[in-house]
Design a protein around this motif. Structure first.
Motif, PDB file in Angstrom:
ATOM      1  N   ASP A 146      66.717  68.995  70.046  1.00 50.87           N
ATOM      2  CA  ASP A 146      67.624  70.071  69.621  1.00 50.87           C
ATOM      3  C   ASP A 146      66.929  71.430  69.543  1.00 50.87           C
ATOM      4  O   ASP A 146      67.570  72.446  69.255  1.00 50.87           O
ATOM      5  N   VAL A 147      65.620  71.443  69.773  1.00 53.09           N
ATOM      6  CA  VAL A 147      64.860  72.700  69.676  1.00 53.09           C
ATOM      7  C   VAL A 147      64.802  73.372  71.039  1.00 53.09           C
ATOM      8  O   VAL A 147      64.377  72.762  72.029  1.00 53.09           O
ATOM      9  N   LEU A 198      53.264  72.069  83.936  1.00 50.60           N
ATOM     10  CA  LEU A 198      52.854  71.178  82.849  1.00 50.60           C
ATOM     11  C   LEU A 198      54.032  70.828  81.949  1.00 50.60           C
ATOM     12  O   LEU A 198      53.942  69.921  81.121  1.00 50.60           O
ATOM     13  N   GLU A 199      55.102  71.612  82.060  1.00 54.96           N
ATOM     14  CA  GLU A 199      56.382  71.303  81.424  1.00 54.96           C
ATOM     15  C   GLU A 199      57.458  71.410  82.497  1.00 54.96           C
ATOM     16  O   GLU A 199      57.330  72.211  83.435  1.00 54.96           O
ATOM     17  N   GLN A 200      58.515  70.629  82.370  1.00 54.07           N
ATOM     18  CA  GLN A 200      59.623  70.673  83.313  1.00 54.07           C
ATOM     19  C   GLN A 200      60.817  71.382  82.674  1.00 54.07           C
ATOM     20  O   GLN A 200      61.135  71.138  81.504  1.00 54.07           O
ATOM     21  N   ALA A 201      61.464  72.269  83.429  1.00 56.04           N
ATOM     22  CA  ALA A 201      62.600  73.030  82.917  1.00 56.04           C
ATOM     23  C   ALA A 201      63.787  72.111  82.629  1.00 56.04           C
ATOM     24  O   ALA A 201      64.064  71.178  83.396  1.00 56.04           O
ATOM     25  N   SER A 202      64.485  72.389  81.532  1.00 57.02           N
ATOM     26  CA  SER A 202      65.718  71.664  81.223  1.00 57.02           C
ATOM     27  C   SER A 202      66.875  72.211  82.045  1.00 57.02           C
ATOM     28  O   SER A 202      67.766  71.464  82.467  1.00 57.02           O
ATOM     29  N   ASP A 203      66.879  73.520  82.272  1.00 56.61           N
ATOM     30  CA  ASP A 203      67.897  74.194  83.094  1.00 56.61           C
ATOM     31  C   ASP A 203      67.235  75.350  83.819  1.00 56.61           C
ATOM     32  O   ASP A 203      66.172  75.837  83.419  1.00 56.61           O
TER      33      ASP A 203
END
Length: 361
Positions: free
Chosen positions: A25-26, A62-67
């Motif tokens: 939720d963050v 290193l992080e994948q986009a949510s949108d």
């Protein structure tokens, strides 16, 4: 390794299109969009928890986009891994291998790509020379100073000739004096090699010193984007005015406009300030500490206050002044050549209207 030019002159080296990153939720990054031109150094700046490091990690893969979409050199890399993105990252901790020599550390990425040992060592030596470490090839990381370790980390990153070089708080482990020298070296290297750099820091002075452009983030969003000069001299909010160097922010009422100027009242003081297209009546003015002037005694045409604290620092004197109206605390920096005003003294405060910045509430 990147064997082609970094990007066409009209193609952004990095593009974010409404990129969002959620952890449950963050929302860590909220619909962020920006372009970064090739051969520029762009800094992501903001307070802790604003989303700047997550944004950098999204560039790195290193992080994948949510949108949203992420493009590097015009290619959509949104769903590609870090290894497929042709970027290199210099970490806050340098992440050097302690059991390897300097030359082995720098050539490690090339060797892992299958390049022969002699060729990898030759290319690594060239990059070490670029960062001023020729002759250090056979030393261990433990034999180097913090600044030298930082330069080894940079050499290891640029030896892969990435499309984009990423820096995550690169100076945070250095003392103040060394921090200034290394940031100058990073800037000189970026300009001489025409590198595209995305740089993360929470230090405003560092960002002003090294950047072609600064993207300021707060609460997971971009709040202002511009050149260092524009952000310092043309802040668009109280947050930016205060965050980009010390600023005294006072409530103000805006009256009639005459060309580029607007009548502004601050407490009992009336003056004309450039309005920069501001259309409201309730506003604030931002005043840098060096733009304020103090004189002992009260004067009807100036703001009145009392010196609460005085600090002598050799080349300048810092005053903390409590204003009568509007009730506010001012931070004033005055040349040491001026007569010293004692603590507890009543003072009149004025400023050059040309140095005042009108901002929205």
């Amino acid at each position: 390794m990147n064997d082609t030019p970094q990007a066409a002159a009209n193609e952004p080296a990095v593009r974010f299109e409404a990129v969002t990153k959620r952890y449950g939720d963050v929302v860590a990054v909220d619909a962020v969009s920006f372009d970064i031109a090739p051969a520029t150094l762009v800094t992501l700046l903001g307070p802790s928890g604003c989303g700047k490091t997550t944004t950098l990690r999204l560039v790195a893969g290193l992080e994948q986009a949510s949108d949203g979409r992420i493009l590097i050199g015009g290619a959509d890399v949104t769903h590609l891994s870090a290894a497929e993105r042709d970027v290199s990252m210099v970490f806050q901790s340098y992440a050097l291998f302690p059991h390897m020599t300097v030359i082995e550390n720098v050539s490690y990425g090339l060797r892992s790509m299958g390049i022969r040992k002699a060729q990898a060592a030759e290319q690594a030596a060239q990059k070490l020379a670029l960062v001023g470490l020729a002759g250090y090839e056979n030393r261990q990381p433990s034999e180097l100073s913090g600044g030298q370790q930082q330069r080894v980390a940079v050499a290891r990153a640029i030896v892969l000739e990435p499309k984009v070089l990423l820096f995550d708080e690169p100076l945070s482990n250095l003392d103040a004096k060394l921090r200034r020298r290394v940031r100058e070296e990073i800037r000189e290297l970026q300009q001489s090699l025409a590198l595209t750099v995305v740089y993360v820091t929470h230090d405003q002075e560092e960002a002003l010193a090294v950047s072609d452009r600064i993207i300021v983030m707060n609460a997971a969003r971009i709040v202002q984007d511009g050149t260092p000069h524009a952000l310092y001299n043309e802040p668009n909010s109280r947050f930016i005015a205060d965050f980009m160097g010390d600023a005294n922010v006072l409530d103000a009422v805006v009256g009639a406009r005459h060309g580029d100027l607007a009548d502004v009242q601050v407490g009992p003081l009336r003056t004309a300030i450039r309005h920069r297209g501001f259309a409201g009546t309730r506003a604030a003015i931002a005043l840098r500490p060096h733009s304020l002037r103090l004189a002992e005694g009260r004067r009807p045409d100036m703001l009145g206050g009392t010196v609460r604290k005085r600090t002598y620092l050799g080349d300048h004197v810092e005053y903390h002044v409590t204003l009568d109206e509007p009730r506010a605390e001012l931070f004033v920096s005055a040349p040491a050549t001026a007569a010293l005003i004692p603590e507890g003294a009543a003072v009149a405060v004025t400023f050059d209207p040309a140095e005042a910045i009108l901002i929205g509430e």
